[in-house]
Scaffold this motif. Structure first.
Motif, short mmCIF file in Angstrom:
data_model
loop_
_atom_site.label_atom_id
_atom_site.label_comp_id
_atom_site.label_asym_id
_atom_site.label_seq_id
_atom_site.Cartn_x
_atom_site.Cartn_y
_atom_site.Cartn_z
N LEU A 16 0.84 -1.23 0.13
CA LEU A 16 0.02 0.01 0.03
C LEU A 16 1.15 1.25 -0.01
O LEU A 16 0.55 2.27 -0.74
CB LEU A 16 -0.96 -0.06 1.27
CG LEU A 16 -2.08 -0.98 0.88
CD1 LEU A 16 -2.87 -1.03 2.51
CD2 LEU A 16 -3.00 -0.35 0.06
N TYR A 17 2.05 1.12 0.90
CA TYR A 17 2.73 2.43 1.03
C TYR A 17 3.43 2.81 -0.32
O TYR A 17 3.50 3.67 -0.81
CB TYR A 17 3.90 2.28 2.11
CG TYR A 17 4.47 3.81 2.13
CD1 TYR A 17 4.03 4.71 2.42
CD2 TYR A 17 5.69 3.81 1.67
CE1 TYR A 17 4.60 6.14 2.73
CE2 TYR A 17 6.61 4.92 1.54
CZ TYR A 17 5.95 5.88 2.32
OH TYR A 17 6.79 7.08 2.20
N THR A 20 0.88 3.88 -3.13
CA THR A 20 0.42 5.27 -3.00
C THR A 20 1.54 6.24 -2.82
O THR A 20 1.14 7.46 -3.36
CB THR A 20 -0.49 5.30 -1.77
OG1 THR A 20 0.51 4.79 -0.47
CG2 THR A 20 -1.47 4.43 -1.70
N SER A 21 2.72 5.99 -2.65
CA SER A 21 3.64 7.00 -2.66
C SER A 21 4.28 7.05 -3.82
O SER A 21 4.79 8.13 -4.31
CB SER A 21 4.73 6.72 -1.32
OG SER A 21 5.39 5.51 -1.60
N LYS A 24 0.83 7.81 -6.65
CA LYS A 24 -0.31 8.82 -6.23
C LYS A 24 -1.59 8.46 -6.89
O LYS A 24 -2.04 9.52 -7.84
CB LYS A 24 0.32 10.23 -6.56
CG LYS A 24 1.71 10.61 -6.19
CD LYS A 24 1.54 10.77 -4.65
CE LYS A 24 3.03 11.43 -4.09
NZ LYS A 24 4.25 10.61 -4.22
N VAL A 28 -7.50 3.41 -4.54
CA VAL A 28 -6.69 2.09 -4.23
C VAL A 28 -7.98 1.03 -3.47
O VAL A 28 -8.61 1.68 -2.66
CB VAL A 28 -5.74 2.19 -3.40
CG1 VAL A 28 -5.18 0.90 -3.05
CG2 VAL A 28 -4.47 2.96 -4.12
N VAL A 108 -1.26 4.10 3.96
CA VAL A 108 -1.87 4.76 2.64
C VAL A 108 -1.45 6.10 2.62
O VAL A 108 -1.85 7.14 3.82
CB VAL A 108 -3.57 4.65 2.53
CG1 VAL A 108 -3.68 5.30 1.16
CG2 VAL A 108 -3.77 3.00 2.54
N THR A 137 -7.48 13.73 -1.01
CA THR A 137 -6.67 12.46 -0.67
C THR A 137 -7.25 11.23 -1.47
O THR A 137 -7.99 11.33 -2.24
CB THR A 137 -7.13 11.96 0.93
OG1 THR A 137 -8.53 11.81 0.98
CG2 THR A 137 -6.84 13.28 1.80
N ILE A 138 -6.25 10.19 -1.19
CA ILE A 138 -6.57 8.95 -1.99
C ILE A 138 -7.84 8.28 -1.45
O ILE A 138 -8.16 8.22 -0.26
CB ILE A 138 -5.15 8.09 -1.93
CG1 ILE A 138 -4.10 8.62 -2.66
CG2 ILE A 138 -5.59 6.65 -2.40
CD1 ILE A 138 -2.82 7.92 -2.43
N TRP A 140 -9.40 5.13 -0.58
CA TRP A 140 -9.08 3.75 -0.29
C TRP A 140 -10.05 2.89 0.09
O TRP A 140 -10.82 3.36 1.02
CB TRP A 140 -7.63 4.04 0.79
CG TRP A 140 -7.22 2.48 1.36
CD1 TRP A 140 -6.85 1.54 0.75
CD2 TRP A 140 -7.78 2.22 2.55
NE1 TRP A 140 -6.45 0.62 1.59
CE2 TRP A 140 -7.02 0.77 2.74
CE3 TRP A 140 -8.09 2.62 3.64
CZ2 TRP A 140 -6.96 0.21 3.93
CZ3 TRP A 140 -8.19 2.14 4.89
CH2 TRP A 140 -7.64 0.82 5.05
#
Length: 213
Positions: A16-17, A20-21, A24, A28, A108, A137-138, A140
């Motif tokens: 996940l990290y 998302t990092s 972008k 998700v 996330v 924001t994403i 998720w």
């Protein structure tokens, strides 16, 4: 690591990290047979009301029902009790699926829960916490499929044995996203699939304009 049997969430947290990092994404959705506590439901944990509405709409159309589960900051508190680490990989026994989702949310990008200041820390200048509105924001969603991965008996179009849920709902979700793309450009949607049995993570980064059943 307080429980080595909660290893799946550590692998999923890394995925996940990274996702998302590095990329972008706009949205998700991760799926995992994550917790035994999710025994009788197909639970969806999400920070986005809009994403929940889209998933629930798709699930209703395919008769592959979801149920939205709570994602409250209080579930995170037991996992912040360590004196040597930022997080513990397991919380209280009660609400085990909720604490697992709360753990994943911290990885996330942009959805991290601010640490509460206490005592002398409250008087120490810190960086301002910016609360972002939905859309900034994403989006998720974590779907815990441990309770529905296998059917003990045939029901409707679900055979006895491994059910494949919620494949139909995700296909319908993607189909809806593709149809909306003809009216306006739709950002990237990412799906991450995690199997506790094999420990393997597969990630698909797919432009919604190219999505189809």
């Amino acid at each position: 690591v307080a429980d080595t049997d909660a290893e799946g969430r550590l692998i999923l947290a890394d995925a996940l990290y990274y996702l998302t990092s590095k990329f972008k994404p706009h949205s998700v959705i991760d799926l995992a047979t994550l917790t035994g506590a999710m025994d009788v439901a197909l639970g969806v944990f999400t920070n986005s009301d809009a994403l929940w509405h889209q998933l629930n709409q798709a699930a209703t159309r395919t008769s592959d029902a979801f149920w939205r589960m709570p994602l409250h900051p209080d579930y995170l508190k037991p996992m912040r009790a360590s004196i040597v680490a930022d997080l513990i990989n397991i919380g209280n026994r009660s609400g085990g699926s909720c604490t697992a989702a709360a753990f994943l949310k911290e990885f996330v990008l942009g959805l991290e829960t601010p640490v509460e200041s206490t005592g002398e820390e409250a008087n120490t200048p810190t960086a301002a916490v910016v609360v972002k509105e939905e859309g900034e924001t994403i989006r998720w969603a974590h779907i815990d499929i441990a309770g529905v991965m296998e059917s003990k008996e045939a029901a409707g179009y679900t055979p006895k044995g491994m059910s494949g849920r919620p494949t139909r709902s995700l296909i319908e979700f993607a189909r809806n996203a593709a149809s909306q793309a003809t009216e306006a450009p739709t950002p990237m949607v990412n799906f991450t699939f995690k199997s506790e049995a094999s420990g393997k993570v597969d990630s698909a980064n797919t432009a919604s304009a190219q999505m189809s059943g």
